[in-house]
Design a protein around this motif. Structure first.
Motif, PDB file in Angstrom:
ATOM      1  N   SER A 127     -19.732  15.048  25.871  1.00  0.00           N
ATOM      2  CA  SER A 127     -20.033  14.403  24.590  1.00  0.00           C
ATOM      3  C   SER A 127     -21.528  14.127  24.452  1.00  0.00           C
ATOM      4  N   ASN A 128     -22.144  13.641  25.519  1.00  0.00           N
ATOM      5  CA  ASN A 128     -23.583  13.375  25.483  1.00  0.00           C
ATOM      6  C   ASN A 128     -24.387  14.668  25.343  1.00  0.00           C
ATOM      7  N   PHE A 131     -24.169  15.627  21.789  1.00  0.00           N
ATOM      8  CA  PHE A 131     -24.987  14.668  21.048  1.00  0.00           C
ATOM      9  C   PHE A 131     -26.469  15.070  21.089  1.00  0.00           C
ATOM     10  N   TYR A 135     -29.244  16.878  17.990  1.00  0.00           N
ATOM     11  CA  TYR A 135     -30.593  16.453  17.605  1.00  0.00           C
ATOM     12  C   TYR A 135     -31.614  17.575  17.816  1.00  0.00           C
ATOM     13  N   ILE A 182     -28.090  12.911  10.682  1.00  0.00           N
ATOM     14  CA  ILE A 182     -27.028  13.040  11.690  1.00  0.00           C
ATOM     15  C   ILE A 182     -26.795  11.705  12.410  1.00  0.00           C
ATOM     16  N   SER A 183     -27.810  10.845  12.468  1.00  0.00           N
ATOM     17  CA  SER A 183     -27.600   9.508  13.043  1.00  0.00           C
ATOM     18  C   SER A 183     -26.627   8.718  12.188  1.00  0.00           C
ATOM     19  N   PHE A 186     -23.133  10.127  12.797  1.00  0.00           N
ATOM     20  CA  PHE A 186     -22.560   9.669  14.061  1.00  0.00           C
ATOM     21  C   PHE A 186     -22.093   8.216  13.979  1.00  0.00           C
ATOM     22  N   GLY A 235     -24.068  17.718  12.125  1.00  0.00           N
ATOM     23  CA  GLY A 235     -23.508  16.411  12.438  1.00  0.00           C
ATOM     24  C   GLY A 235     -21.990  16.401  12.433  1.00  0.00           C
ATOM     25  N   TRP A 236     -21.383  16.961  11.402  1.00  0.00           N
ATOM     26  CA  TRP A 236     -19.919  16.986  11.305  1.00  0.00           C
ATOM     27  C   TRP A 236     -19.296  17.828  12.412  1.00  0.00           C
ATOM     28  N   LEU A 239     -19.526  15.963  15.718  1.00  0.00           N
ATOM     29  CA  LEU A 239     -18.479  14.929  15.784  1.00  0.00           C
ATOM     30  C   LEU A 239     -17.122  15.544  16.099  1.00  0.00           C
ATOM     31  N   MET A 242     -16.969  16.563  19.773  1.00  0.00           N
ATOM     32  CA  MET A 242     -16.882  15.409  20.672  1.00  0.00           C
ATOM     33  C   MET A 242     -15.477  14.812  20.676  1.00  0.00           C
TER      34      MET A 242
END
Length: 245
Positions: A127-128, A131, A135, A182-183, A186, A235-236, A239, A242
């Protein structure tokens, strides 16, 4: 961890709130003979003592920690006084201070390598990784993609505009707006993205109405919509990955 937080807080208070501009000017002018530099180091020494006291360390350890921070801070600031006042020198200086604080705190707190390794392994998750990748994608790769997509219009409009804008400002605006977008995604704060779009439209409205150039208006709209589309898409999908992986 408590000692690290307290020392970092003490550092930022000493470097940014208890350091008058005249001390900085004196340091940059007089270097090692600067009274302002020695006052600044004394401030950090006292703040470090208070931070160590709050961590319930022995007296000898408190003095050792404070002296180590004061001496290394003096050397780093002395180096900085011989450098040009740039973002690069500022970041290097702050990075050195933080690394020293972390090193001293690790030694004093008897943190083992195994504990550090365990902490990093806990961060090393899929997940990290997704993430961080998200970015990275919305910064330089997205900027290159937008630049290539609008390439046939960019040169012509740049020749007409001349040197009116800040160099590379457009790229940095794009990085920031996509990272913020994207922040917000999230965090589940989709209204934040709408606020960004509205804010950018308001700031650009004057330029567009004064210019009366349909080509420039369409170019800016294309760039903005592409930028936000890429950020929302990344971003979507980040998510989604993740959640399912």
């Amino acid at each position: 961890m408590e000692l690290i937080i307290l020392l970092v807080v003490a550092h930022f208070i000493g470097d940014f709130y208890l350091q008058p501009k005249q001390w900085v000017d004196c340091r940059n002018t007089n270097h090692a003979r600067s009274k302002g530099l020695y006052k600044h180091i004394a401030t950090h020494f006292v703040l470090s003592i208070f931070a160590a006291l709050l961590s319930d360390l022995p007296v000898f350890t408190i003095l050792l920690v404070s002296l180590s921070i004061a001496v290394t801070h003096f050397l780093a600031d002395l180096w900085k006084s011989h450098q040009a006042t740039t973002l690069r020198s500022f970041l290097i200086d702050q990075l050195v201070h933080i690394i020293v604080i972390l090193g001293i705190a690790f030694i004093v707190s008897d943190i083992t390598f195994a504990q550090i390794s365990t902490s990093f392994s806990n961060l090393n998750t899929l997940s990290n990784a997704i993430f961080v990748t998200a970015y990275l994608l919305v910064c330089k790769p997205a900027s290159v993609l937008i630049s290539l997509a609008l390439r046939k219009h960019t040169q012509h409009l740049a020749e007409e505009a001349g040197d009116k804008g800040l160099q590379a400002a457009g790229a940095w605006i794009g990085y920031l707006e996509r990272c913020l977008t994207i922040s917000f995604i999230f965090m589940g704060q989709f209204a934040g993205t709408a606020f960004l779009v509205a804010a950018k439209t308001i700031f650009r409205f004057g330029d567009l109405t004064k210019n009366n150039d349909m080509k420039l208006t369409e170019y800016m709209m294309l760039g903005t919509l592409l930028s936000y589309s890429i950020a929302i898409f990344v971003g979507w999908n980040a998510l989604y990955l993740m959640r399912v992986l």
